[in-house]
Scaffold this active site. Structure first.
Site, PDB file in Angstrom:
ATOM      1  N   TYR A  61       0.450  -8.447   5.210  1.00 44.83           N
ATOM      2  CA  TYR A  61       0.373  -6.990   5.443  1.00 44.83           C
ATOM      3  C   TYR A  61       1.783  -6.416   5.611  1.00 44.83           C
ATOM      4  CZ  TYR A  61      -1.262  -2.535   7.426  1.00 44.83           C
ATOM      5  OH  TYR A  61      -1.508  -1.201   7.661  1.00 44.83           O
ATOM      6  N   GLY A  92     -11.240   7.614   8.178  1.00 42.11           N
ATOM      7  CA  GLY A  92      -9.972   7.255   8.806  1.00 42.11           C
ATOM      8  C   GLY A  92      -8.835   8.229   8.510  1.00 42.11           C
ATOM      9  N   ILE A  93      -7.655   7.667   8.330  1.00 41.85           N
ATOM     10  CA  ILE A  93      -6.445   8.478   8.148  1.00 41.85           C
ATOM     11  C   ILE A  93      -6.551   9.350   6.898  1.00 41.85           C
ATOM     12  CG2 ILE A  93      -3.965   8.334   7.631  1.00 41.85           C
ATOM     13  CD1 ILE A  93      -3.889   5.796   9.421  1.00 41.85           C
ATOM     14  N   PRO A 107       2.344   4.952  10.191  1.00 46.14           N
ATOM     15  CA  PRO A 107       1.521   5.112  11.392  1.00 46.14           C
ATOM     16  C   PRO A 107       1.705   3.918  12.335  1.00 46.14           C
ATOM     17  CG  PRO A 107       0.207   5.340   9.368  1.00 46.14           C
ATOM     18  CD  PRO A 107       1.522   4.756   8.976  1.00 46.14           C
ATOM     19  N   VAL A 165      -3.670   3.444  15.038  1.00 48.16           N
ATOM     20  CA  VAL A 165      -4.597   4.563  14.833  1.00 48.16           C
ATOM     21  C   VAL A 165      -6.038   4.062  15.009  1.00 48.16           C
ATOM     22  CG1 VAL A 165      -5.158   6.502  13.325  1.00 48.16           C
ATOM     23  CG2 VAL A 165      -2.951   5.361  13.097  1.00 48.16           C
TER      24      VAL A 165
HETATM   25  P1  NAD Z   1      -9.643   2.504   6.865  1.00 48.14           P
HETATM   26  O1  NAD Z   1     -10.061   1.130   6.533  1.00 48.14           O
HETATM   27  O2  NAD Z   1     -10.522   3.331   7.724  1.00 48.14           O
HETATM   28  O3  NAD Z   1      -9.326   3.344   5.536  1.00 48.14           O
HETATM   29  C1  NAD Z   1      -8.835   2.770   4.367  1.00 48.14           C
HETATM   30  C2  NAD Z   1      -9.623   3.332   3.209  1.00 48.14           C
HETATM   31  O4  NAD Z   1      -9.074   2.784   1.989  1.00 48.14           O
HETATM   32  C3  NAD Z   1     -11.106   2.934   3.256  1.00 48.14           C
HETATM   33  O5  NAD Z   1     -11.919   4.078   3.116  1.00 48.14           O
HETATM   34  C4  NAD Z   1     -11.246   1.979   2.077  1.00 48.14           C
HETATM   35  O6  NAD Z   1     -12.533   2.006   1.463  1.00 48.14           O
HETATM   36  C5  NAD Z   1     -10.156   2.482   1.127  1.00 48.14           C
HETATM   37  N1  NAD Z   1      -9.783   1.472   0.136  1.00 48.14           N
HETATM   38  C6  NAD Z   1      -9.562   0.153   0.333  1.00 48.14           C
HETATM   39  N2  NAD Z   1      -9.305  -0.457  -0.831  1.00 48.14           N
HETATM   40  C7  NAD Z   1      -9.349   0.503  -1.801  1.00 48.14           C
HETATM   41  C8  NAD Z   1      -9.174   0.493  -3.193  1.00 48.14           C
HETATM   42  N3  NAD Z   1      -8.913  -0.640  -3.856  1.00 48.14           N
HETATM   43  N4  NAD Z   1      -9.288   1.656  -3.875  1.00 48.14           N
HETATM   44  C9  NAD Z   1      -9.568   2.813  -3.210  1.00 48.14           C
HETATM   45  N5  NAD Z   1      -9.763   2.879  -1.883  1.00 48.14           N
HETATM   46  C10 NAD Z   1      -9.657   1.731  -1.182  1.00 48.14           C
HETATM   47  O7  NAD Z   1      -8.192   2.355   7.540  1.00 48.14           O
HETATM   48  P2  NAD Z   1      -7.088   3.441   7.940  1.00 48.14           P
HETATM   49  O8  NAD Z   1      -6.528   2.991   9.229  1.00 48.14           O
HETATM   50  O9  NAD Z   1      -7.581   4.822   7.795  1.00 48.14           O
HETATM   51  O10 NAD Z   1      -5.980   3.113   6.833  1.00 48.14           O
HETATM   52  C11 NAD Z   1      -5.385   4.101   5.985  1.00 48.14           C
HETATM   53  C12 NAD Z   1      -3.958   3.672   5.655  1.00 48.14           C
HETATM   54  O11 NAD Z   1      -3.181   3.673   6.851  1.00 48.14           O
HETATM   55  C13 NAD Z   1      -3.833   2.272   5.077  1.00 48.14           C
HETATM   56  O12 NAD Z   1      -2.867   2.249   4.052  1.00 48.14           O
HETATM   57  C14 NAD Z   1      -3.352   1.458   6.263  1.00 48.14           C
HETATM   58  O13 NAD Z   1      -2.665   0.287   5.855  1.00 48.14           O
HETATM   59  C15 NAD Z   1      -2.471   2.455   6.956  1.00 48.14           C
HETATM   60  N6  NAD Z   1      -2.199   2.193   8.374  1.00 48.14           N
HETATM   61  C16 NAD Z   1      -3.187   2.186   9.305  1.00 48.14           C
HETATM   62  C17 NAD Z   1      -2.870   1.939  10.642  1.00 48.14           C
HETATM   63  C18 NAD Z   1      -3.905   1.926  11.741  1.00 48.14           C
HETATM   64  O14 NAD Z   1      -3.533   1.657  12.893  1.00 48.14           O
HETATM   65  N7  NAD Z   1      -5.145   2.209  11.482  1.00 48.14           N
HETATM   66  C19 NAD Z   1      -1.546   1.696  11.006  1.00 48.14           C
HETATM   67  C20 NAD Z   1      -0.576   1.698  10.025  1.00 48.14           C
HETATM   68  C21 NAD Z   1      -0.886   1.963   8.719  1.00 48.14           C
END
Ligand code: NAD
Length: 276
Positions: free
Chosen positions: A169, A16-17, A199, A202
């Site tokens: 959240y 992901g991000i 973000p 995404v």
């Molecule tokens: P994702 O679920 O693909 O990635 C999140 C990653 O964090 C995963 O690989 C997961 O294993 C890891 N993780 C979770 N708990 C953990 C822990 N205790 N210790 C270490 N790693 C841990 O999701 P994403 O969309 O890539 O999210 C990345 C960030 O972006 C997050 O903080 C999320 O809240 C934020 N975000 C995402 C979006 C979206 O639309 N996808 C929008 C706004 C914010």
């Protein structure tokens, strides 16, 4: 700050991000530590709606960067655990001789009406999305302070406005922005800049494995598949009419690293969905 030759730790970087940000820093010549749960991943409760990333994803993230000529290692971390955060920072410094940039990206989501939202899910969200930033920053600050450093926290548009069924959240992401501003004010004297990225929507597991699966959302948009629901949300919400990608967040992270006179901001990257 110049990026080439610097060392960066990115949490939640197996996919992901976080993975997109790690790859972009490697391309710019930084040495990268990709950190994620790996074998520590346990899905927190029986009704948890999506899987956190697995060991093979973490290893693949690091090996892909190395294959492309970057310098990268993978370290397992649970950002909600103090000893695990300390271990990540110590091993990174030991391997690469210092630490310049910390990207607190690890995050989780759970949604549902506040009236029957599980207390254990509330605690879990805050343990990862808020305490995770606190613990990782605490471990990293003494090293970042040596030559001046950068902390980037991945918050969300959900840290800028409230959304129904997203109380825990949103509260955790508002907290992440508050913590960003406090640390920016406090750490300026050590030449550590602290900023957040917010973000929008995404195309990652957080959307496809959780948010798009919401029956309520599918009913609202009259869609059947996860992909159709995500596309309908984008058309409905986003003035620019397109989803955001991990690469968009990486672009913002590179900017915030280079921007020597910018601290304490929360940069929204959302195609106009949220404008502050
Ligand atoms: P994702 O679920 O693909 O990635 C999140 C990653 O964090 C995963 O690989 C997961 O294993 C890891 N993780 C979770 N708990 C953990 C822990 N205790 N210790 C270490 N790693 C841990 O999701 P994403 O969309 O890539 O999210 C990345 C960030 O972006 C997050 O903080 C999320 O809240 C934020 N975000 C995402 C979006 C979206 O639309 N996808 C929008 C706004 C914010």
């Amino acid at each position: 700050m110049r990026i080439d030759g610097k060392t960066v730790v990115v949490t939640g970087a197996a996919r992901g991000i976080g993975r997109g940000i790690a790859e972009a820093f490697a391309t710019e010549g930084a040495t990268v530590v990709v950190a994620d749960l790996g074998s520590l991943a346990v899905n927190p409760s029986a009704d948890w709606h999506y899987s956190l990333s697995a060991k093979n994803e973490l290893e693949a993230a690091a090996s892909e960067i190395n294959k492309r000529g970057g310098t990268c290692m993978a370290i397992e971390v649970d950002v909600s655990d103090r000893a695990s955060c300390q271990n990540l920072v110590e091993r990174s410094v030991e391997a690469y001789g210092g630490l310049d940039i910390l990207v607190n990206n690890a995050g989780i989501i759970q949604t549902g009406p506040i009236v029957d939202f599980a207390e254990s899910d509330w605690d879990r969200l805050f343990a990862v999305n808020v305490k995770g930033i606190f613990l990782m920053s605490q471990a990293a600050i003494p090293h970042l302070a040596k030559n001046g450093g950068v902390i980037i926290n991945i918050a969300s548009v959900a840290g800028k406005r409230g959304f129904a069924h997203m109380g825990a959240y949103c509260a955790s992401k508002f907290a992440a922005i508050g913590l960003t501003q406090s640390m920016a004010a406090e750490l300026a004297e050590f030449s550590i800049r602290v900023n957040a990225i917010c973000p929008g929507n995404v195309d990652t597991s957080m959307w496809f494995d959780h948010l798009s699966k919401s029956k309520q959302r599918q009913q609202e948009y009259g869609t059947d598949t996860i992909e159709d629901t995500f596309a309908a949300v984008i058309q409905d919400r986003v003035p620019l009419g397109r989803e955001q990608r991990p690469g968009d967040m990486a672009e913002a992270a590179l900017y915030l690293t280079r921007a020597n006179n910018v601290t304490g901001i929360s940069l929204t990257v959302a195609g106009g969905f949220v404008m502050n």
